[in-house]
Design a protein around this motif. Structure first.
Motif, PDB file in Angstrom:
ATOM      1  N   LEU A 166       0.859  -1.234  -0.031  1.00 25.73           N
ATOM      2  CA  LEU A 166       0.015  -0.107  -0.051  1.00 25.73           C
ATOM      3  C   LEU A 166       1.061   1.209   0.011  1.00 25.73           C
ATOM      4  CD1 LEU A 166      -2.732  -1.269   2.685  1.00 25.73           C
ATOM      5  CD2 LEU A 166      -2.852  -0.997   0.022  1.00 25.73           C
ATOM      6  N   LEU A 223      -8.882  -2.286   8.944  1.00 23.45           N
ATOM      7  CA  LEU A 223      -9.672  -2.272   7.496  1.00 23.45           C
ATOM      8  C   LEU A 223      -8.321  -2.034   6.509  1.00 23.45           C
ATOM      9  CD1 LEU A 223     -12.632   0.205   8.255  1.00 23.45           C
ATOM     10  CD2 LEU A 223     -13.000  -2.114   7.774  1.00 23.45           C
ATOM     11  N   GLY A 224      -7.156  -1.952   7.151  1.00 20.00           N
ATOM     12  CA  GLY A 224      -6.096  -1.552   6.091  1.00 20.00           C
ATOM     13  C   GLY A 224      -5.364  -0.385   6.000  1.00 20.00           C
ATOM     14  N   LEU A 235      -2.620   2.167   6.732  1.00 20.72           N
ATOM     15  CA  LEU A 235      -1.187   2.153   7.209  1.00 20.72           C
ATOM     16  C   LEU A 235      -1.005   2.639   8.156  1.00 20.72           C
ATOM     17  CD1 LEU A 235       0.355   2.621   3.514  1.00 20.72           C
ATOM     18  CD2 LEU A 235       0.453   0.562   5.006  1.00 20.72           C
ATOM     19  N   ILE A 290      -2.332 -17.904   4.758  1.00 25.75           N
ATOM     20  CA  ILE A 290      -3.315 -17.584   3.759  1.00 25.75           C
ATOM     21  C   ILE A 290      -2.902 -17.312   2.377  1.00 25.75           C
ATOM     22  CG2 ILE A 290      -4.810 -15.545   3.308  1.00 25.75           C
ATOM     23  CD1 ILE A 290      -4.693 -14.715   5.962  1.00 25.75           C
ATOM     24  N   LEU A 305       5.095 -11.465   6.810  1.00 23.75           N
ATOM     25  CA  LEU A 305       4.864 -10.300   6.185  1.00 23.75           C
ATOM     26  C   LEU A 305       5.360  -9.219   7.188  1.00 23.75           C
ATOM     27  CD1 LEU A 305       1.044 -11.173   5.083  1.00 23.75           C
ATOM     28  CD2 LEU A 305       3.193 -11.161   3.887  1.00 23.75           C
ATOM     29  N   ASN A 323       3.459  -3.172   6.295  1.00 25.83           N
ATOM     30  CA  ASN A 323       2.818  -2.682   5.117  1.00 25.83           C
ATOM     31  C   ASN A 323       2.110  -3.929   4.422  1.00 25.83           C
ATOM     32  OD1 ASN A 323       2.332  -1.965   2.334  1.00 25.83           O
ATOM     33  ND2 ASN A 323       3.382  -0.127   2.593  1.00 25.83           N
ATOM     34  N   GLU A 324       2.778  -5.145   4.240  1.00 20.12           N
ATOM     35  CA  GLU A 324       2.146  -6.058   3.594  1.00 20.12           C
ATOM     36  C   GLU A 324       0.966  -6.592   4.528  1.00 20.12           C
ATOM     37  OE1 GLU A 324       5.961  -8.079   1.343  1.00 20.12           O
ATOM     38  OE2 GLU A 324       5.780  -8.494   3.381  1.00 20.12           O
ATOM     39  N   ALA A 327      -0.875  -4.832   6.346  1.00 21.92           N
ATOM     40  CA  ALA A 327      -1.943  -3.760   6.328  1.00 21.92           C
ATOM     41  C   ALA A 327      -2.715  -4.050   4.799  1.00 21.92           C
ATOM     42  CB  ALA A 327      -1.450  -2.338   6.000  1.00 21.92           C
ATOM     43  N   TRP A 328      -1.828  -4.319   3.916  1.00 18.90           N
ATOM     44  CA  TRP A 328      -2.472  -4.662   2.509  1.00 18.90           C
ATOM     45  C   TRP A 328      -3.463  -5.831   2.477  1.00 18.90           C
ATOM     46  CZ3 TRP A 328      -2.499  -8.902  -0.869  1.00 18.90           C
ATOM     47  CH2 TRP A 328      -2.784  -8.396  -2.312  1.00 18.90           C
ATOM     48  N   LEU A 329      -2.941  -6.978   3.273  1.00 19.89           N
ATOM     49  CA  LEU A 329      -3.634  -8.102   3.518  1.00 19.89           C
ATOM     50  C   LEU A 329      -5.004  -7.870   4.069  1.00 19.89           C
ATOM     51  CD1 LEU A 329      -3.081 -11.482   3.229  1.00 19.89           C
ATOM     52  CD2 LEU A 329      -2.938 -11.264   5.778  1.00 19.89           C
ATOM     53  N   ARG A 330      -4.870  -7.001   5.196  1.00 19.40           N
ATOM     54  CA  ARG A 330      -6.225  -6.757   5.884  1.00 19.40           C
ATOM     55  C   ARG A 330      -6.984  -5.768   4.966  1.00 19.40           C
ATOM     56  NH1 ARG A 330      -2.696  -6.208  10.957  1.00 19.40           N
ATOM     57  NH2 ARG A 330      -2.315  -4.267  10.363  1.00 19.40           N
ATOM     58  N   CYS A 331      -6.585  -4.845   4.118  1.00 21.28           N
ATOM     59  CA  CYS A 331      -7.037  -4.220   3.200  1.00 21.28           C
ATOM     60  C   CYS A 331      -7.864  -4.993   2.007  1.00 21.28           C
ATOM     61  CB  CYS A 331      -6.274  -3.075   2.713  1.00 21.28           C
ATOM     62  SG  CYS A 331      -6.939  -1.645   1.967  1.00 21.28           S
ATOM     63  N   ARG A 332      -6.921  -5.720   1.268  1.00 23.72           N
ATOM     64  CA  ARG A 332      -7.743  -6.446  -0.021  1.00 23.72           C
ATOM     65  C   ARG A 332      -8.069  -7.596   0.179  1.00 23.72           C
ATOM     66  NH1 ARG A 332      -5.692  -3.665  -4.369  1.00 23.72           N
ATOM     67  NH2 ARG A 332      -7.257  -4.819  -5.279  1.00 23.72           N
ATOM     68  N   LYS A 333      -7.582  -8.358   1.135  1.00 20.04           N
ATOM     69  CA  LYS A 333      -7.825  -9.861   1.172  1.00 20.04           C
ATOM     70  C   LYS A 333      -8.672 -10.422   2.227  1.00 20.04           C
ATOM     71  CE  LYS A 333      -6.019 -11.408  -2.228  1.00 20.04           C
ATOM     72  NZ  LYS A 333      -6.675 -12.107  -2.991  1.00 20.04           N
TER      73      LYS A 333
END
Lengths: 197, 274
Positions: A11, A103-104, A106, B99, B107, B110-111, B113-119
């Motif tokens: 992100l 929710l993602g 950063l 996962i 991870l 940042n990764e 956060a990406w996982l929580r955000c997108r996956k």
């Protein structure tokens, strides 16, 4: 868009989103923001008042001493008030920050948007403080000593004083917000969501 | 905006399912699919002063892609801890969580956060809707985090909110919504970035029976429509009928794993002996 084959992505921290989040946070908590601004304004107004009332070199040594003492005191009072207001306003939001992290969001987004918000509060608060402090100083001077008081003030130093007060106001708000914002942004999302601490 | 037809594409592998309307994960279709979540000997130990609490002991679990799986167990059995481990919200003391074959422990922040955000989409017992924001803003948020442009995010948020039955309440704040409606916002928010996995931690525990049932049905519908894997912890026996598999957990251990059909047989036997 979704695929079964995927790999972990990254992100990016987008300044536009930081702005948007800081502004929306101010908007939705306008009353709270105004209260914080008032604290900052009061603190900076007092400083500005003292700076405007600064006596010229011919003032008595005791006068200058007590003036300096007052200035230091005003700094201490301002720091305590502003730091407390900022700590409280961020600490109230731990739960919200935890949810956003789930929710993602950063860490850097959480941290920088809270910091930007604080800096904006500092800016507005200091602006109000500078105007109020100057006006009060001039009016009180005129009432007490008459028109002669204007000659005793030093308008050349005014820009420097304004700059100093702005810096102090913004530094206090940002530092006050930075500490809890850093803690919250680094906290595990579930911990933050419990909303304690 | 027409409701129901928002253009979040279902996961391609599951398109046939939409046509048949029913998933039978134990047919040959299942054999083509990989596991989306795997836990390997996950153990979580909490230390509270002198006391150590084993929240999870050696939990190994495989969850298939598109499966609706329920975790049952009494309070304090480790359900929430397992849920948090799978979601990358906490790190297990030992063991690993994969996962889609990626070890979550490897991870960086940042990764994750990406996982929580997108996956992953999260649904919580206490909804965790951001109170100062409208339903629309709440649903838009994860999309903004993911980098979706504002207008597009808003259109999609309206579409998803319509899908969960809140098309006429997009500008309401949580204060103006009932518990069931707030949980619908949470479901819409969890689906915002079209995740692969929905983690729901006792989503009906704060709701009355009828509303809880509606929420369960909605989750099941979304599960079928989008082929998203649903991993749901619950006390609620009504959940069983919706689940493809049920995992019972007690004292941090997996006690039993059964398919819906097996559980149905148990219920039938019980009925017969009445």
């Amino acid at each position: 868009m979704p695929v079964t084959e995927w790999e972990i992505g990254k992100l990016h921290l987008r300044p536009a989103l930081v702005w948007a989040m800081a502004l929306s946070s101010l908007k939705v908590r306008l009353a709270r923001a105004m209260l914080t601004t008032l604290t900052i304004a009061t603190a900076t107004a007092f400083m500005m008042y003292l700076l405007t009332m600064a006596r010229k070199e011919d003032a008595a040594a005791t006068d200058r001493q007590s003036w300096t003492l007052m200035l230091v005191l005003s700094l201490v009072v301002a720091s305590a008030g502003v730091l407390n207001a900022m700590l409280m306003s961020v600490a109230q939001r731990y739960r919200e920050i935890g949810t956003m992290k789930c929710l993602g969001a950063l860490d850097s987004l959480v941290f920088s948007s809270v910091l930007l918000e604080a800096a904006m509060l500092g800016l507005v608060g200091a602006a109000v403080g500078v105007v109020a402090g100057t006006v009060i100083a001039v009016v009180m001077g005129l009432v007490e000593f008459g028109a002669g008081v204007l000659a005793r003030m030093s308008p050349a130093l005014w820009p420097l004083h304004v700059l100093g007060v702005f810096l102090v106001g913004m530094a206090l708000t940002t530092i006050g917000a930075a500490i809890p914002a850093y803690v919250a942004s680094r906290m595990a999302p579930v911990e933050a969501m419990r909303g304690e601490k | 905006m027409t409701s129901g037809q928002f253009e979040l594409a279902p996961r391609p592998v599951l398109q046939p399912v939409e046509q048949t309307g029913r998933i039978d994960w134990f047919s040959d279709l299942a054999s083509q699919l990989e596991y989306t979540v795997m836990t390997r000997n996950v153990t979580k130990v909490y230390r509270m002063g002198a006391e150590t609490i084993h929240a999870l002991r050696d939990v190994s679990l495989e969850i298939r892609c598109g499966e609706y799986i329920s975790i049952m167990g009494p309070s304090g059995s480790g359900k929430t801890t397992l849920f948090n481990c799978v979601g990358g919200l906490i790190k297990p003391t030992s063991g690993s969580v994969f996962i889609d074959e990626i070890d979550v422990a490897q991870l960086d922040a940042n990764e994750l956060a990406w996982l929580r955000c997108r996956k992953i989409g999260y649904i919580f017992q206490s909804y965790n809707i951001i109170k100062v924001m409208t339903a629309l803003e709440n649903v838009t948020l994860p999309m903004l985090f993911a980098g979706v442009p504002g207008d597009e995010a808003q259109d999609r948020a309206v579409a998803i909110l319509s899908r969960v039955g809140l098309g006429d309440r997009v500008l309401h704040t949580p204060r103006e919504l009932s518990g069931g409606q707030q949980q619908r916002v949470a479901i819409a928010r969890a689906f915002a970035n079209n995740p692969a996995i929905i983690l729901a931690d006792e989503p009906t525990a704060n709701l009355d029976l009828h509303t809880g049932e509606e929420i369960i049905h909605l989750m099941k519908e979304m599960n079928v429509e989008h082929g998203v894997t649903v991993f749901c912890s619950t006390h609620d026996h009504k959940m069983l009928a919706m689940s493809d598999r049920i995992v019972w957990i007690d004292d941090g251990r997996i006690k039993r794993i059964a398919t819906r059909d097996e559980v149905q047989i148990d219920v039938d036997v019980l009925e017969e002996h009445k």
